[in-house]
Design an enzyme around this catalytic site. Structure first.
Site, short mmCIF file in Angstrom:
data_model
loop_
_atom_site.label_atom_id
_atom_site.label_comp_id
_atom_site.label_asym_id
_atom_site.label_seq_id
_atom_site.Cartn_x
_atom_site.Cartn_y
_atom_site.Cartn_z
N LYS A 56 -8.17 -4.30 2.77
CA LYS A 56 -7.96 -5.07 4.01
C LYS A 56 -6.91 -4.40 4.90
CE LYS A 56 -6.85 -8.99 1.90
NZ LYS A 56 -6.93 -8.62 0.47
N ARG A 97 -5.72 -18.15 2.70
CA ARG A 97 -6.03 -17.93 1.29
C ARG A 97 -6.33 -19.23 0.57
NH1 ARG A 97 -2.89 -12.78 0.75
NH2 ARG A 97 -3.24 -11.85 -1.27
N ARG A 155 -2.30 2.34 -6.56
CA ARG A 155 -1.44 2.03 -5.41
C ARG A 155 -0.01 1.79 -5.86
NH1 ARG A 155 -2.95 -2.93 -1.41
NH2 ARG A 155 -1.95 -4.23 -2.98
N ARG A 183 5.21 -1.82 -5.48
CA ARG A 183 5.03 -3.28 -5.58
C ARG A 183 4.92 -3.71 -7.04
NH1 ARG A 183 0.56 -5.33 -1.30
NH2 ARG A 183 0.57 -7.03 -2.81
N ARG A 195 -3.83 -12.35 -10.21
CA ARG A 195 -4.13 -12.38 -8.77
C ARG A 195 -5.64 -12.53 -8.55
NH1 ARG A 195 -1.26 -7.11 -6.78
NH2 ARG A 195 -1.87 -7.72 -4.68
P1 AMP Z 1 -1.01 -9.31 -0.14
O1 AMP Z 1 -0.14 -8.24 0.40
O2 AMP Z 1 -1.93 -9.92 0.89
O3 AMP Z 1 -1.75 -8.90 -1.39
O4 AMP Z 1 -0.05 -10.52 -0.58
C1 AMP Z 1 0.93 -10.34 -1.59
C2 AMP Z 1 1.34 -11.67 -2.14
O5 AMP Z 1 1.95 -12.46 -1.09
C3 AMP Z 1 0.22 -12.56 -2.67
O6 AMP Z 1 -0.16 -12.24 -4.00
C4 AMP Z 1 0.86 -13.94 -2.56
O7 AMP Z 1 1.80 -14.14 -3.58
C5 AMP Z 1 1.62 -13.83 -1.24
N1 AMP Z 1 0.77 -14.23 -0.10
C6 AMP Z 1 0.30 -13.43 0.89
N2 AMP Z 1 -0.45 -14.12 1.75
C7 AMP Z 1 -0.47 -15.40 1.30
C8 AMP Z 1 -1.11 -16.59 1.73
N3 AMP Z 1 -1.90 -16.60 2.83
N4 AMP Z 1 -0.89 -17.72 1.02
C9 AMP Z 1 -0.10 -17.72 -0.06
N5 AMP Z 1 0.50 -16.63 -0.56
C10 AMP Z 1 0.32 -15.47 0.11
#
Ligand code: AMP
Length: 193
Positions: free
Chosen positions: A14, A89, A128, A134, A146
């Site tokens: 994404k 989400r 990654r 991370r 996840r």
């Molecule tokens: P990402 O970089 O999109 O993979 O997000 C990393 C982490 O941030 C996720 O695993 C969640 O813990 C948190 N996170 C990101 N976006 C959301 C969302 N829309 N709702 C809840 N938690 C989020």
């Protein structure tokens, strides 16, 4: 305005695709994951609350996430549209996004879902982790959590927009350029007609 949701499991590309799409369509990229990481890096109150949740691979509560997203959208009103990446989400987040956009007589144009197999996801995220630093990418159990959370809480988001005729599923494997071309074709055929 063109308001796109770039949707898919963690590691589906994404962020990579959003970076290319914003250039082509002149949209603002909003990644809630990036916004949280910024808050964590700056040790804000929000960042401190979010860190332990993110490190476990769980979702940050809707109220916190929606408040943070609303601030970002309201700080950038003069744009031609948004690409939401990693948001919504959950179904309550879909409802909050609809509410937020409708306050400006706007709506979600399309949800583009990148489909990638689980095995490929785990491999991509572990790779990654070598450069992202991370914690949530580095551990296979957290990655699997996840993916579980994605299936139980987040897949309903795609169904939510499917019922509105707005979900388009795209094969997310192949080269970055191949996936980009598939996404661009779908966007063009929606916004040009
Ligand atoms: P990402 O970089 O999109 O993979 O997000 C990393 C982490 O941030 C996720 O695993 C969640 O813990 C948190 N996170 C990101 N976006 C959301 C969302 N829309 N709702 C809840 N938690 C989020």
């Amino acid at each position: 305005m063109v308001n796109l949701i770039l949707f898919g499991p963690p590691g589906s590309g994404k962020g990579t695709q959003a970076a290319k799409l914003v250039e082509k369509y002149n949209l603002l990229h909003i990644s809630t994951g990036d916004l949280f990481r910024y808050e964590i890096k700056n040790k804000t109150e929000l960042g401190l609350k979010a860190k332990s949740i993110i490190d476990k691979g769980e979702l940050v509560p809707d109220e916190i996430t929606v408040g943070m997203l609303r601030n970002k959208v309201e700080a950038n009103p003069d744009v031609e549209g948004y690409i939401f990446d990693g948001f919504p989400r959950t179904v309550p987040q879909c409802e909050a996004l609809n509410q937020l956009l409708s306050e400006n007589s706007e709506e979600v144009t399309l949800l583009l879902e990148l489909e990638v197999e689980d095995e490929e996801i785990v491999n991509r995220l572990l790779l990654r982790a070598e450069t992202s630093g991370r914690a949530d990418d580095a551990n296979e159990d957290i990655i699997k959590n996840r993916l579980e959370v994605y299936k139980s809480e987040t897949i309903p988001v795609s169904d939510f927009y499917d019922k509105l005729g707005k979900t388009i599923r795209v094969h997310g494997q192949g080269s970055i350029d191949q996936v980009f071309e598939r996404l661009s074709n779908e966007i063009d055929s929606t916004i040009l007609c």
